[in-house]
Design a protein around this motif. Sequence first.
Motif, PDB file in Angstrom:
ATOM      1  N   GLN A  70       0.845  -1.192   0.000  1.00 52.62           N
ATOM      2  CA  GLN A  70       0.000   0.000   0.000  1.00 52.62           C
ATOM      3  C   GLN A  70       0.881   1.244   0.000  1.00 52.62           C
ATOM      4  O   GLN A  70       2.019   1.215   0.506  1.00 52.62           O
ATOM      5  CB  GLN A  70      -0.913   0.026   1.220  1.00 52.62           C
ATOM      6  CG  GLN A  70      -0.172   0.142   2.544  1.00 52.62           C
ATOM      7  CD  GLN A  70      -1.122   0.428   3.686  1.00 52.62           C
ATOM      8  OE1 GLN A  70      -2.080   1.163   3.525  1.00 52.62           O
ATOM      9  NE2 GLN A  70      -0.872  -0.147   4.823  1.00 52.62           N
ATOM     10  N   PRO A  71       0.405   2.330  -0.580  1.00 53.77           N
ATOM     11  CA  PRO A  71       1.177   3.573  -0.555  1.00 53.77           C
ATOM     12  C   PRO A  71       1.199   4.144   0.853  1.00 53.77           C
ATOM     13  O   PRO A  71       0.245   3.979   1.620  1.00 53.77           O
ATOM     14  CB  PRO A  71       0.405   4.480  -1.516  1.00 53.77           C
ATOM     15  CG  PRO A  71      -0.990   3.949  -1.491  1.00 53.77           C
ATOM     16  CD  PRO A  71      -0.872   2.476  -1.289  1.00 53.77           C
ATOM     17  N   CYS A  72       2.286   4.824   1.177  1.00 54.40           N
ATOM     18  CA  CYS A  72       2.404   5.370   2.534  1.00 54.40           C
ATOM     19  C   CYS A  72       1.443   6.523   2.762  1.00 54.40           C
ATOM     20  O   CYS A  72       0.989   6.758   3.881  1.00 54.40           O
ATOM     21  CB  CYS A  72       3.835   5.827   2.793  1.00 54.40           C
ATOM     22  SG  CYS A  72       4.337   7.273   1.817  1.00 54.40           S
ATOM     23  N   GLY A  73       1.132   7.274   1.696  1.00 53.26           N
ATOM     24  CA  GLY A  73       0.226   8.405   1.838  1.00 53.26           C
ATOM     25  C   GLY A  73       0.886   9.658   2.364  1.00 53.26           C
ATOM     26  O   GLY A  73       0.251  10.709   2.457  1.00 53.26           O
ATOM     27  N   HIS A  74       2.179   9.578   2.695  1.00 50.27           N
ATOM     28  CA  HIS A  74       2.841  10.721   3.350  1.00 50.27           C
ATOM     29  C   HIS A  74       4.108  11.201   2.640  1.00 50.27           C
ATOM     30  O   HIS A  74       4.612  12.281   2.947  1.00 50.27           O
ATOM     31  CB  HIS A  74       3.202  10.348   4.791  1.00 50.27           C
ATOM     32  CG  HIS A  74       2.050   9.816   5.575  1.00 50.27           C
ATOM     33  ND1 HIS A  74       0.953  10.573   5.869  1.00 50.27           N
ATOM     34  CD2 HIS A  74       1.817   8.574   6.097  1.00 50.27           C
ATOM     35  CE1 HIS A  74       0.084   9.836   6.561  1.00 50.27           C
ATOM     36  NE2 HIS A  74       0.581   8.622   6.707  1.00 50.27           N
ATOM     37  N   CYS A  75       4.628  10.407   1.714  1.00 50.12           N
ATOM     38  CA  CYS A  75       5.835  10.842   1.013  1.00 50.12           C
ATOM     39  C   CYS A  75       5.504  11.980   0.047  1.00 50.12           C
ATOM     40  O   CYS A  75       4.335  12.281  -0.211  1.00 50.12           O
ATOM     41  CB  CYS A  75       6.476   9.671   0.264  1.00 50.12           C
ATOM     42  SG  CYS A  75       5.526   9.090  -1.169  1.00 50.12           S
TER      43      CYS A  75
END
Length: 337
Positions: A70-75
């Motif tokens: 899953q994508p981290c959503g924060h980078c």
Amino acid sequence: QILMTKERMDGVTQLLMRQQPELLERFQRTIREKRLVHAYLFEGAQGTGKEELARWITQMLFCEELQDDQPCGHCNHCLRIAAGEFPDMAEIRPDGNTIKVNQVRELKAELSKSGMEGSRKVYLIYDAEKMTVSASNSLLTFLEEPQNDTYLILMTTAKENILPTIRSRCQIVHFQVVNKQALGETLEAQGIKHENAALLAAITNNQEAALLLNQEESFHESKKRTWAWFQLMTDKNPQAFVFVQTDLMDGLKDKNDGHFFLDLLLFYYRDLLYTKYSNKQAIVNKNHGKEYERIAEKLHPQEITRHMENILNGKKHLEANVQLQGVLEEIALGNSL
């Protein structure tokens, strides 16, 4: 099984877990196994998560800190994708009522350029059914000769309005209607009161629309007036007819307002019928439970059903451009007998 931890879930992932868990798992597996095709057509009702999944896929392809599929959503990449400011992602939305050929031509020009952050590029087309015939034909050249590492996701609520030649070159992904309970829980997590969340989830499949409705004073006022009118009619109070002119018409500006108002009224009658048949789990407005029980003792199920038919006929009359006040007065007379 989808491998996720609550600490790492961003807002989009949480929403998709509630709305489309099977599709989320499917695309996790597809991307992990590098089997993503060059063109998808996401089709389904408004608010079923099409845009969210399209952005999630984009984040999956560009995220700098992927964790547990899953994508981290924060980078930096995830944040720019979420804001619609990522250089290797382009979006097309209708210009007015249509998507025009020059918009697709600009998209194709972008397709020919090298990626800024890598070799991959993603293109999202919203309301794809609004493409003109010229725009659709222009898009066909990409679909017929796709470039490597270039992905196109079209989104639509009306698949049948998209040219068959477009549909045949895309992998079609159907989005199921959102589970009402899941949407209600999502709305509660957004800070909406339980009784309002349940009703909003019943009215719309769209989280954004539900949140906007909840912010409108007119929605809460309509709820109060509808409930008051419902009580007058189910008590067979002759004031139900007068109430149309004195209390209802000021808050109803046009036919759309009338339809929305009658939809709210239908929910109260459905709840009453569920109460009559002791199906309390299906009741939307559970905060009115005691009042439903009081009313249900006085009315026969066939009488409740007749009232609901009167409301549905009223909606048909509205569609036939019968005056709104006349429609409401007719319902008041029919349901107060």
